[in-house]
Design an enzyme around this catalytic site. Structure first.
Site, PDB file in Angstrom:
ATOM      1  N   HIS A  19       0.239  -1.341   0.324  1.00 29.45           N
ATOM      2  CA  HIS A  19       0.212  -0.022  -0.017  1.00 29.45           C
ATOM      3  C   HIS A  19       0.899   0.941  -0.045  1.00 29.45           C
ATOM      4  CE1 HIS A  19       0.916   0.794   4.252  1.00 29.45           C
ATOM      5  NE2 HIS A  19       0.449  -0.252   4.787  1.00 29.45           N
ATOM      6  N   HIS A  22       3.861   1.353   2.118  1.00 19.97           N
ATOM      7  CA  HIS A  22       5.406   0.549   1.524  1.00 19.97           C
ATOM      8  C   HIS A  22       5.714   1.153   0.484  1.00 19.97           C
ATOM      9  CE1 HIS A  22       2.380  -2.571   2.981  1.00 19.97           C
ATOM     10  NE2 HIS A  22       3.630  -2.559   3.962  1.00 19.97           N
ATOM     11  N   CYS A 127       1.219  -9.571  20.666  1.00 23.32           N
ATOM     12  CA  CYS A 127       0.427  -8.563  19.218  1.00 23.32           C
ATOM     13  C   CYS A 127       1.479  -8.858  18.343  1.00 23.32           C
ATOM     14  CB  CYS A 127       0.794  -7.305  19.680  1.00 23.32           C
ATOM     15  SG  CYS A 127      -0.685  -6.611  18.171  1.00 23.32           S
ATOM     16  N   CYS A 130       2.127  -6.764  15.517  1.00 23.43           N
ATOM     17  CA  CYS A 130       3.075  -6.730  15.550  1.00 23.43           C
ATOM     18  C   CYS A 130       4.285  -7.038  15.305  1.00 23.43           C
ATOM     19  CB  CYS A 130       2.910  -5.187  16.236  1.00 23.43           C
ATOM     20  SG  CYS A 130       2.512  -3.825  16.615  1.00 23.43           S
ATOM     21  N   CYS A 144      -3.416  -3.729  21.481  1.00 21.02           N
ATOM     22  CA  CYS A 144      -2.336  -2.999  21.138  1.00 21.02           C
ATOM     23  C   CYS A 144      -2.115  -1.709  20.575  1.00 21.02           C
ATOM     24  CB  CYS A 144      -1.511  -3.888  20.077  1.00 21.02           C
ATOM     25  SG  CYS A 144      -0.404  -2.858  18.594  1.00 21.02           S
ATOM     26  N   HIS A 147      -3.288  -1.833  17.093  1.00 26.60           N
ATOM     27  CA  HIS A 147      -4.086  -2.225  16.311  1.00 26.60           C
ATOM     28  C   HIS A 147      -5.395  -3.083  17.402  1.00 26.60           C
ATOM     29  CE1 HIS A 147      -0.318  -4.263  14.092  1.00 26.60           C
ATOM     30  NE2 HIS A 147      -1.115  -4.333  13.289  1.00 26.60           N
ATOM     31  N   LYS A 297      -5.036   5.584  11.009  1.00 22.88           N
ATOM     32  CA  LYS A 297      -3.607   4.405  10.392  1.00 22.88           C
ATOM     33  C   LYS A 297      -4.500   3.609   9.332  1.00 22.88           C
ATOM     34  CE  LYS A 297      -0.787   0.558  12.142  1.00 22.88           C
ATOM     35  NZ  LYS A 297      -1.194  -0.345  11.500  1.00 22.88           N
ATOM     36  N   LYS A 300      -5.644  -2.774   6.354  1.00 23.04           N
ATOM     37  CA  LYS A 300      -6.421  -3.205   5.213  1.00 23.04           C
ATOM     38  C   LYS A 300      -7.540  -3.780   6.648  1.00 23.04           C
ATOM     39  CE  LYS A 300      -5.037  -8.004   4.367  1.00 23.04           C
ATOM     40  NZ  LYS A 300      -4.354  -9.055   4.230  1.00 23.04           N
TER      41      LYS A 300
HETATM   42  N1  MSP Z   1       8.499  -7.089   8.425  1.00 22.66           N
HETATM   43  C1  MSP Z   1       8.712  -5.770   9.313  1.00 22.66           C
HETATM   44  C2  MSP Z   1      10.047  -4.690   8.757  1.00 22.66           C
HETATM   45  C3  MSP Z   1      10.983  -5.503   8.846  1.00 22.66           C
HETATM   46  S1  MSP Z   1      12.604  -4.479   8.511  1.00 22.66           S
HETATM   47  C4  MSP Z   1      14.122  -6.088   8.702  1.00 22.66           C
HETATM   48  C5  MSP Z   1       7.049  -4.247   8.705  1.00 22.66           C
HETATM   49  N2  MSP Z   1       6.956  -4.680   7.936  1.00 22.66           N
HETATM   50  S2  MSP Z   1       5.509  -3.982   7.555  1.00 22.66           S
HETATM   51  O1  MSP Z   1       4.955  -4.120   6.595  1.00 22.66           O
HETATM   52  O2  MSP Z   1       4.835  -3.895   8.314  1.00 22.66           O
HETATM   53  O3  MSP Z   1       6.052  -2.600   7.335  1.00 22.66           O
HETATM   54  C6  MSP Z   1       6.647  -1.588   7.402  1.00 22.66           C
HETATM   55  C7  MSP Z   1       7.011  -0.341   7.064  1.00 22.66           C
HETATM   56  O4  MSP Z   1       6.087  -0.420   5.979  1.00 22.66           O
HETATM   57  C8  MSP Z   1       7.361   0.875   7.957  1.00 22.66           C
HETATM   58  O5  MSP Z   1       8.192   0.950   9.007  1.00 22.66           O
HETATM   59  C9  MSP Z   1       7.142   1.821   7.137  1.00 22.66           C
HETATM   60  O6  MSP Z   1       8.292   1.572   6.331  1.00 22.66           O
HETATM   61  C10 MSP Z   1       6.465   1.626   5.982  1.00 22.66           C
HETATM   62  N3  MSP Z   1       4.657   1.709   6.075  1.00 22.66           N
HETATM   63  C11 MSP Z   1       3.490   0.927   6.661  1.00 22.66           C
HETATM   64  N4  MSP Z   1       2.485   1.752   6.837  1.00 22.66           N
HETATM   65  C12 MSP Z   1       3.445   3.187   6.805  1.00 22.66           C
HETATM   66  C13 MSP Z   1       1.967   4.345   6.562  1.00 22.66           C
HETATM   67  N5  MSP Z   1       1.188   4.172   7.020  1.00 22.66           N
HETATM   68  N6  MSP Z   1       3.323   5.788   6.329  1.00 22.66           N
HETATM   69  C14 MSP Z   1       4.153   5.375   5.842  1.00 22.66           C
HETATM   70  N7  MSP Z   1       4.914   4.091   6.043  1.00 22.66           N
HETATM   71  C15 MSP Z   1       4.580   2.859   6.885  1.00 22.66           C
HETATM   72  O7  MSP Z   1       7.078  -3.607  10.181  1.00 22.66           O
END
Ligand code: MSP
Length: 473
Positions: A19, A22, A127, A130, A144, A147, A297, A300
């Site tokens: 999304h 990411h 959680c 997370c 959490c 979540h 936030k 999904k």
């Molecule tokens: N898998 C772990 C990261 C492991 S790294 C060794 C993880 N994955 S995640 O799919 O949840 O992705 C988290 C990252 O996605 C966040 O740190 C950020 O970089 C990005 N984002 C996810 N949602 C976001 C927003 N709503 N806004 C900005 N960035 C965000 O955590």
């Protein structure tokens, strides 16, 4: 030999589809990677997917698939989305790659042999959303905060613990003392203060294994347990430089870009693991802010996700890249909406950049000028250099857009449509120079647009082309 530069994004969980959150980190990393490539540095840009753990296993089960099959599908979706967004990563990492698993086992075995891992009982809240242990203090309304619809589970199991508590002083020194051989920077500075404040409160040992989770990398010394997904995931940044050819020289990473949600893992647990294994620490860790939608936030489960694929359909690839990075300063949180994106697209891309390029090309075509291709600068201005090295994408873009306004102003003041002969050629040549300079600065942000402009304004004849950014109606 060229200077090396190694940049990473977090590896994304495959329980979710890609999304805009990411995409935020990934596009930002791409801009930095492209900028450093333009400086002719030797770049390694890594992104990928995080595929082990309870959360992913649960998502696979829900989808009625075997975990590996499920991971293959979602991981491919991330890969394809990044391709569509023109992300220039050098490799796409997957934690289910066996070469990674083997190195993870070797490193943790080493830490175990050094006496820095011990057995213990974990009892407390977890959680799954997370993939993180929680304390009562972390909870809001019993859940959490990230979540709110998912109750944390009560967990009691025998785990292996990493003796994180032994690293407090070393980490503190490495962060604070620029002359420490392990020095690393946490950016923005306000985040560094936050981390140091939390560090001051003390460090608990952390559980690094799970008893009841099969979907993971087995511990080499106790095959009944698998590594906690975060331990396996953090190591990706290092293992990639070991199992890929000719990448060894890239460790330590120059920059880990992460969202602020996962800063503790990256600035405390990760460096401590590296210290325990006797490996060099990364140089910089930058945490950017979070996008919210109507203050909520993006997730999904809340059903409010904005997908990069939909943005690309509406705004094009470069339009999407621009909108994602121009809205807020990179460290700050901000609320986004499609409506805001539409307004900005029309103002800055269709009217601003697109209109300037179209007007000048049309005038050149009409005047049938032979461009001299004078000595227009091909370097980044010192302002943009500064903004990019400080991760101030919005300010770099503001600066470039101020150049677009200046060119517009120059055009309106000199009214080349009323001129002819030498004077007309002079004014158009100036404008071409300005546009080419703008295109150079756009390269890392809007690579295709920059290329199109450079091609269109190539000698000897300049012609009108279809609009770079069609106006949305
Ligand atoms: N898998 C772990 C990261 C492991 S790294 C060794 C993880 N994955 S995640 O799919 O949840 O992705 C988290 C990252 O996605 C966040 O740190 C950020 O970089 C990005 N984002 C996810 N949602 C976001 C927003 N709503 N806004 C900005 N960035 C965000 O955590």
């Amino acid at each position: 030999m060229n200077k090396k530069f190694y940049i990473t994004t977090p590896i994304y969980y495959v329980n979710d589809i890609p999304h805009i959150g990411h995409a935020y980190t990934t596009v930002a990393a791409d801009v930095i990677a492209r900028y450093h490539r333009n400086l002719e540095e030797d770049i390694f840009f890594l992104t990928g997917t995080d595929e082990h753990g309870a959360k992913v296993a649960e998502a696979a089960k829900k989808a009625g698939k075997e975990p590996k099959e499920f991971c293959n599908e979602v991981s491919l979706r991330f890969k394809k989305t990044w391709e569509k967004l023109n992300i220039s990563n050098d490799y796409f990492f997957r934690t289910t790659d066996e070469r990674h698993g083997k190195i993870v086992q070797e490193i943790l075995q080493k830490i175990y042999d050094r006496g820095l891992i011990k057995k213990g009982i974990y009892e407390g809240l977890y959680c799954v959303g997370c993939e993180k242990f929680l304390t009562e203090n972390d909870l809001i309304n019993g859940c959490c905060p990230l979540h709110p619809n998912q109750k944390p589970i009560q967990q009691k199991e025998e785990n292996y613990f990493f003796k994180l508590s032994e690293f407090k002083e070393k980490l503190k020194k490495a962060i604070k003392d620029r002359n420490d051989p392990n020095h690393y920077e946490i950016l923005p500075k306000s985040r560094e203060n936050e981390i140091l404040g939390k560090l001051e409160l003390g460090l608990n040992d952390v559980s690094i294994s799970r008893e009841g989770v099969d979907w993971g990398i087995p511990l080499p010394w106790d095959k009944k347990q698998t590594f906690y997904v975060w331990i396996d995931a953090l190591l990706n940044y290092y293992t990639a430089t070991r199992f890929l050819e000719n990448k060894e020289k890239f460790w330590p990473a120059d920059l880990h870009l992460v969202g602020r949600d996962i800063l503790w893992f990256h600035t405390i647990i990760w460096p401590a693991l590296l210290l325990a294994a006797g490996l060099p620490l990364p140089k910089k860790i930058f945490a950017h802010g979070f996008f919210t939608i109507n203050g909520k936030k993006i997730s999904k489960s809340l059903g409010n996700v904005i997908l990069p694929d939909d943005l690309i359909k509406k705004f094009g690839i470069d339009g999407t890249r621009y909108l994602i990075l121009s809205e807020f300063s990179f460290g700050a949180d901000g609320d986004i909406s499609i409506k805001k994106f539409e307004t900005r697209y029309n103002a800055d891309l269709a009217n601003g950049l697109g209109n300037l390029v179209a007007r000048v090309a049309k005038l050149c075509e009409k005047a049938k000028i032979e461009v001299k291709n004078a000595n227009h600068s091909s370097h980044f201005s010192k302002e943009v250099n500064k903004f990019l090295t400080e991760f101030k994408f919005d300010q770099a873009l503001n600066f470039i857009w101020s150049k677009i306004s200046e060119a517009d102003h120059y055009l309106d003041q000199n009214k080349p449509w009323l001129l002819s002969g030498k004077k007309l050629n002079e004014i158009l040549d100036d404008l071409i120079g300005k546009i080419k300079e703008i295109a150079i600065h756009l390269q890392p942000f809007l690579p295709e647009t920059a290329k199109k402009i450079q091609k269109q304004f190539q000698c000897p004849k300049i012609k009108s082309e279809s609009p770079l950014f069609p106006r949305l109606v």
